[in-house]
Design a protein around this motif. Structure first.
Motif, short mmCIF file in Angstrom:
data_model
loop_
_atom_site.label_atom_id
_atom_site.label_comp_id
_atom_site.label_asym_id
_atom_site.label_seq_id
_atom_site.Cartn_x
_atom_site.Cartn_y
_atom_site.Cartn_z
N ALA A 122 41.25 -98.59 31.61
CA ALA A 122 40.02 -98.59 32.10
C ALA A 122 39.98 -97.71 33.25
O ALA A 122 38.69 -97.14 33.67
N LEU A 123 40.87 -97.75 34.19
CA LEU A 123 41.08 -96.97 35.38
C LEU A 123 41.06 -95.59 35.13
O LEU A 123 40.41 -94.80 35.72
N MET A 124 41.48 -95.20 33.92
CA MET A 124 41.40 -93.72 33.76
C MET A 124 40.16 -93.26 33.26
O MET A 124 39.65 -92.15 33.61
N SER B 55 41.38 -80.94 32.65
CA SER B 55 42.16 -82.09 33.27
C SER B 55 41.17 -83.49 33.22
O SER B 55 41.72 -84.39 32.84
N ASN B 56 40.28 -83.19 33.31
CA ASN B 56 39.01 -84.47 33.15
C ASN B 56 39.13 -85.02 31.61
O ASN B 56 38.85 -86.11 31.46
N GLY C 157 39.93 -85.45 37.85
CA GLY C 157 40.74 -85.02 37.36
C GLY C 157 41.78 -84.13 38.34
O GLY C 157 42.87 -84.00 38.32
N VAL C 158 40.92 -83.94 39.54
CA VAL C 158 41.74 -83.06 40.36
C VAL C 158 42.67 -84.16 41.21
O VAL C 158 43.65 -83.54 41.94
N LEU C 159 42.82 -85.26 41.13
CA LEU C 159 43.70 -86.05 41.62
C LEU C 159 45.25 -85.84 41.29
O LEU C 159 46.19 -86.23 41.80
N ALA C 160 45.32 -85.25 40.00
CA ALA C 160 46.64 -84.92 39.53
C ALA C 160 47.24 -83.89 40.43
O ALA C 160 48.64 -83.79 40.72
N THR C 161 46.82 -83.22 41.42
CA THR C 161 47.26 -82.43 42.40
C THR C 161 47.86 -82.90 43.55
O THR C 161 48.93 -82.53 44.12
#
Length: 675
Positions: free
Chosen positions: A199-201, A365-366, A210-214
C-alpha cells in the motif's frame, strides 16, 4: 554570429588583434538575458498561453488523457507486455527464456522454503511468495532481466517484525494445535506487513515518487545487504547446530544470538551438525541435487525419529484461499512496512537499472513502484510475505540466457508443479539444509566487500558512507541501520555543499576562457575587475558561507579597509574592486533565503560603489531572484547569458571609467584594449 544584429566581424587573416583582452578581438556585442530572449526566445508562443494558470494547463493535460488515444497510451504504459510482446523475437528468445525460467524456478523452490524460515513462517509460504509475485511482476514490471520473489534481507526484516508482533510463548513446549495456531498468527502478521508495504508503494506511485530511489545511494544499498547477510548467517546458527533457541530481535540482536549460541553449544545435535557440514560442503557445486540427497538420506535413515532432526514436513497441496489481512494490525506494522517498502524499491530499481544500462533499454521507476506495490498487495491476500527483486536469481537468470519477462512464466510453472504434485518429495527435507541454503545464498552479498579497496581509491566519502551504514546495520538492526545510512549519506551531501570554495577567475591569454586563478600564474586579471564563480546551490544552509566568501573577496565585511583578497597578482589587488561578475552557472537552485542574500549583496555593492553583474543564471534561479526583488537593486542590463559577455561589458565599463578619469586629469586616455 554574423547574423546577429550589431555583431562585429572577426579579424581577417591580415588584421592584427590584441589577444590579451576579448575587447581587442572584434567579437559580437555582449548579450544580456533580455537581449538574448529578444533574439532567440520563443516569439511564436501565444501570450494567452503564457498567462494561462498552471492548474489549467494540468487540467487540460489530464482531460486529453481521457480521450481514446490517451487511454490507449495509458494502457500501454501500465501494461508493459502490450509494448514488448508484439515485438517478441520468438525464434531467438523463446529458448533462452524457457531455460532461464526453468533454472530460476528450480532455485526458487528450496530458496523460497529456506527464506520462509527467516520469516518465521512454515516453508510452504515461501513457495507461495515465489509464485504470485513473480506472476504479477511479469505483467506489470519493466525490468526485462529482473527476477523477483523471496529476498533474504526482506525475509530477515519481516521475521523480526513477526517475532515482535507474535512472540514465542515463554513455556516453549507447544502442542500440535498450539503450534498451528501460532503459525497461523505469524502468517497473518507477515501478510499484513506485505499488505502495508504494498500500500505504501502504491501511494508513492500515486504521488510519482519514483525519484526517491536516488536517496538510497549505491554504498548504502550494498552496505545494507552485506550487513544483513551477516545477520542471516548468525540467525541460522541455531538451525545449523540443532539448538532450539528463541529468536533475538531489536538492537544488538546479532550479539545476543551469538552469546546464546555459545552458551547452548554443548547441547547441540551431532546429527544436525553432521548434516549441516555435509550440506555446506556439497551445496555450492550441487545445490538442487543436495536438497534431494538430503531428503532421501533423512527418509532412509529415519533421522527425524531416531535423532530428532527437524524436517520440513507436509507441504499442503494447492493454494490458500484469498484472505484479507487483519486491518487492525496495520497501525502496528506501518513502522516496519515503510523501511521494507524503501528497501524493496531501492534494491529492485538499482538491479533493474544495472541490466537496463547493460542491454540498452529504459526503466520506468514509477512503473516499478506500481509493479512491486501491486505484487506485494495482491500476494498478501494469498498469505505471502514481503518480496522484491533478488540478487542471486537475477544474476542466474541473465547467465542462463533470459531475455524478457516471459522467463517469469516458466519459473512459475516449476513452483506450480511443486505446489500441485511434487510437494511430498520434500517431506523429509531437514531444516538444517534450508539453513545452509540461506547461508550459501549470501555469498554474493559477502563478495560485495571486495569492492571496498576500489571504493576507497575512488571516493573516501562513499567509503565512509558504506562503513557507517554497515556498522549501524550490524550493531543495531537492519531497519535502523538503513535509517542511519540514509541520514549519514544526506549529511555528507549537505556538508560538501557547505565546504564549496568560491573561485576567482582569470582570463587565459589568447582565448575567451576564464579559469580559476589558482590553476596557473599565467592567467590575466584586470585591475578593478573581480570575476567569481560559486559552484553550489544557494539555500538556507549555504547563505552564511556565501555571504562570508563574497565579503572576503570584495572587502565588504569588517575588514573592508584592507585590500580585497582577489587571489591575483599584487598589482591587480592594489586597485579596489569596481566591477564584480558573479558566475551563477554552478548554482543549480536557490531558495527564498538564498535569493534574499543575493538581493542584499546587490544592495551592499550599490552602496559601496561596486557594479554587480550576474552571469549564467538558469531559469529557475533567475525566477527566484526576480521574485525576491533583485530587479529593484539591479537593472536587466546587468544580467548576462555568459561569463564572457559579462566580462566584456565590465571591461568596457572600466575603459570608459578610465577614459573619464584621464580626461579629467587632462590626459588622452587609454586606447581600446589597453586595460
Amino acid at each position: 554570429m554574423s547574423g546577429l544584429p550589431g555583431a562585429r566581424t572577426c579579424p581577417g587573416p591580415g588584421e592584427a588583434s590584441d589577444l590579451k583582452s576579448p575587447l581587442g578581438a572584434k567579437f559580437r556585442e555582449p548579450l544580456t538575458e533580455t537581449r538574448f530572449q529578444q533574439l532567440f526566445g520563443d516569439a511564436e508562443q501565444e501570450p494567452e498561453l503564457l498567462a494561462e494558470p498552471r492548474w489549467s494547463r494540468l487540467w487540460r493535460r489530464r482531460a486529453s488523457a481521457c480521450s481514446g488515444p490517451g487511454a490507449w497510451r495509458l494502457l500501454l504504459a501500465r501494461l508493459p507486455p502490450l509494448r514488448w510482446l508484439p515485438h517478441y523475437r520468438w525464434r531467438a528468445w523463446l529458448l533462452g527464456d524457457a531455460v532461464a525460467g526453468l533454472t530460476v524456478g528450480i532455485v526458487h523452490v528450496p530458496q523460497g522454503m529456506a527464506f520462509a524460515l527467516l520469516t518465521s513462517v512454515p516453508p510452504v509460504f515461501g513457495l507461495y511468495t515465489s509464485f504470485f509475485p513473480v506472476l504479477i511482476y511479469t505483467l506489470l514490471g519493466t525490468g526485462r532481466h529482473l527476477s523477483t520473489g523471496t529476498f533474504a534481507v526482506l525475509s530477515l526484516m519481516t521475521g523480526s517484525a513477526v517475532e515482535r508482533l507474535v512472540p514465542e510463548p515463554l513455556s516453549g513446549n507447544l502442542s500440535g494445535i498450539e503450534r498451528e495456531q501460532l503459525d497461523a498468527q505469524r502468517v497473518g502478521a507477515a501478510a499484513a506487513v506485505a499488505f502495508g508495504s504494498g500500500a505504501l508503494m502504491l501511494g508513492m506511485f500515486a504521488l510519482q515518487l519514483g525519484v526517491l530511489a536516488t536517496f538510497l545511494s549505491e554504498p548504502v544499498v550494498k552496505a545494507l545487504t552485506s550487513g544483513a547477510a551477516l545477520h542471516v548467517l548468525v540467525s541460522q546458527l541455531p538451525s545449523l547446530l540443532g539448538v532450539p533457541l528463541p529468536r533475538q530481535i531489536g538492537c544488538f540482536a546479532l550479539f545476543k544470538t551469538l552469546a546464546a549460541v555459545l552458551t547452548a553449544l554443548p547441547s547441540s545435535s551431532p546429527a544436525e551438525l553432521t548434516i549441516s557440514a555435509l550440506s555446506l560442503a556439497l551445496l555450492v557445486p550441487v545445490k538442487e541435487l543436495n536438497v534431494l540427497l538430503a531428503s532421501v538420506l533423512c527418509f532412509t535413515s529415519s533421522l527425524d525419529t531416531r535423532y530428532n532432526v527437524q524436517i520440513v514436513g507436509l507441504l499442503p497441496g494447492g493454494f490458500p484461499q484469498p484472505l484479507l489481512p487483519s486491518l487492525a494490525e496495520l497501525p502496528r506494522i506501518l513502522a516496519d512496512s515503510l523501511p521494507m517498502a524503501l528497501v524493496t524499491f531501492a534494491v529492485s530499481a538499482s538491479l533493474a537499472s544495472i541490466y537496463a544500462d547493460k542491454y540498452s533499454y529504459t526503466i520506468d521507476s514509477n512503473q516499478e513502484l506500481l509493479a512491486h506495490g501491486v505484487s506485494n498487495l495482491v500476494s498478501s491476500l494469498f498469505s505471502c510475505f514481503p518480496n522484491s527483486a533478488t540478487l542471486a536469481t537475477t544474476s542466474l537468470l541473465v547467465d542462463a540466457g533470459g531475455n524478457t519477462q516471459l522467463a517469469g512464466l516458466f519459473s512459475c510453472m516449476v513452483v506450480l508443479s511443486v505446489l500441485l504434485w511434487l510437494g511430498p518429495l520434500f517431506y523429509y527435507l531437514p531444516k538444517a539444509v534450508l539453513a545452509c541454503i540461506n547461508i550459501s545464498s549470501m555469498r554474493q552479498m559477502f563478495f560485495q566487500m571486495r569492492e571496498l579497496p576500489q571504493l576507497w581509491r575512488i571516493s573516501r566519502v562513499d567509503f565512509a558512507v558504506w562503513t557507517v551504514t554497515w556498522v549501524a546495520v550490524v550493531t543495531l538492526s537492519v531497519d535502523l541501520g538503513l535509517a542511519v545510512g540514509v541520514v549519514f549519506s544526506m549529511m555528507t551531501v549537505v556538508c560538501r555543499t557547505q565546504r564549496v570554495q568560491c573561485l576567482a577567475l582569470g582570463l587565459a591569454e589568447g582565448t575567451e576562457l576564464y579559469r580559476p586563478l589558482r590553476e596557473s600564474h599565467k592567467l590575466l586579471q584586470v585591475p578593478g575587475l573581480c570575476i567569481l564563480s560559486y559552484p553550489a546551490p544557494l539555500y538556507f544552509g549555504t547563505r552564511g558561507q556565501f555571504r562570508r566568501v563574497l565579503e572576503w573577496h570584495l572587502g565588504l565585511g569588517e575588514g573592508s579597509k584592507e585590500a580585497p583578497k582577489t587571489g591575483g597578482p599584487p598589482d591587480a589587488a592594489a586597485e579596489p574592486v569596481r566591477v564584480v561578475v558573479l558566475d551563477c552557472g554552478g548554482v543549480t537552485f536557490a531558495d527564498a533565503a538564498g535569493a534574499r542574500e543575493v538581493v542584499q549583496l546587490a544592495s551592499r555593492c550599490q552602496d559601496a560603489g561596486i557594479h554587480l553583474l550576474l552571469a549564467q543564471c538558469n531559469a529557475s534561479v533567475l525566477g527566484t531572484l526576480t521574485q525576491a526583488g533583485l530587479l529593484d537593486r539591479v537593472t536587466p542590463e546587468q544580467l548576462f547569458v555568459s561569463v564572457q559577455d559579462a566580462a566584456a561589458h565590465a571591461l568596457e565599463r572600466l575603459v570608459r571609467r578610465r577614459q573619464r578619469r584621464e580626461w579629467r586629469l587632462g590626459g588622452s586616455g587609454p586606447r581600446r584594449g589597453e586595460v
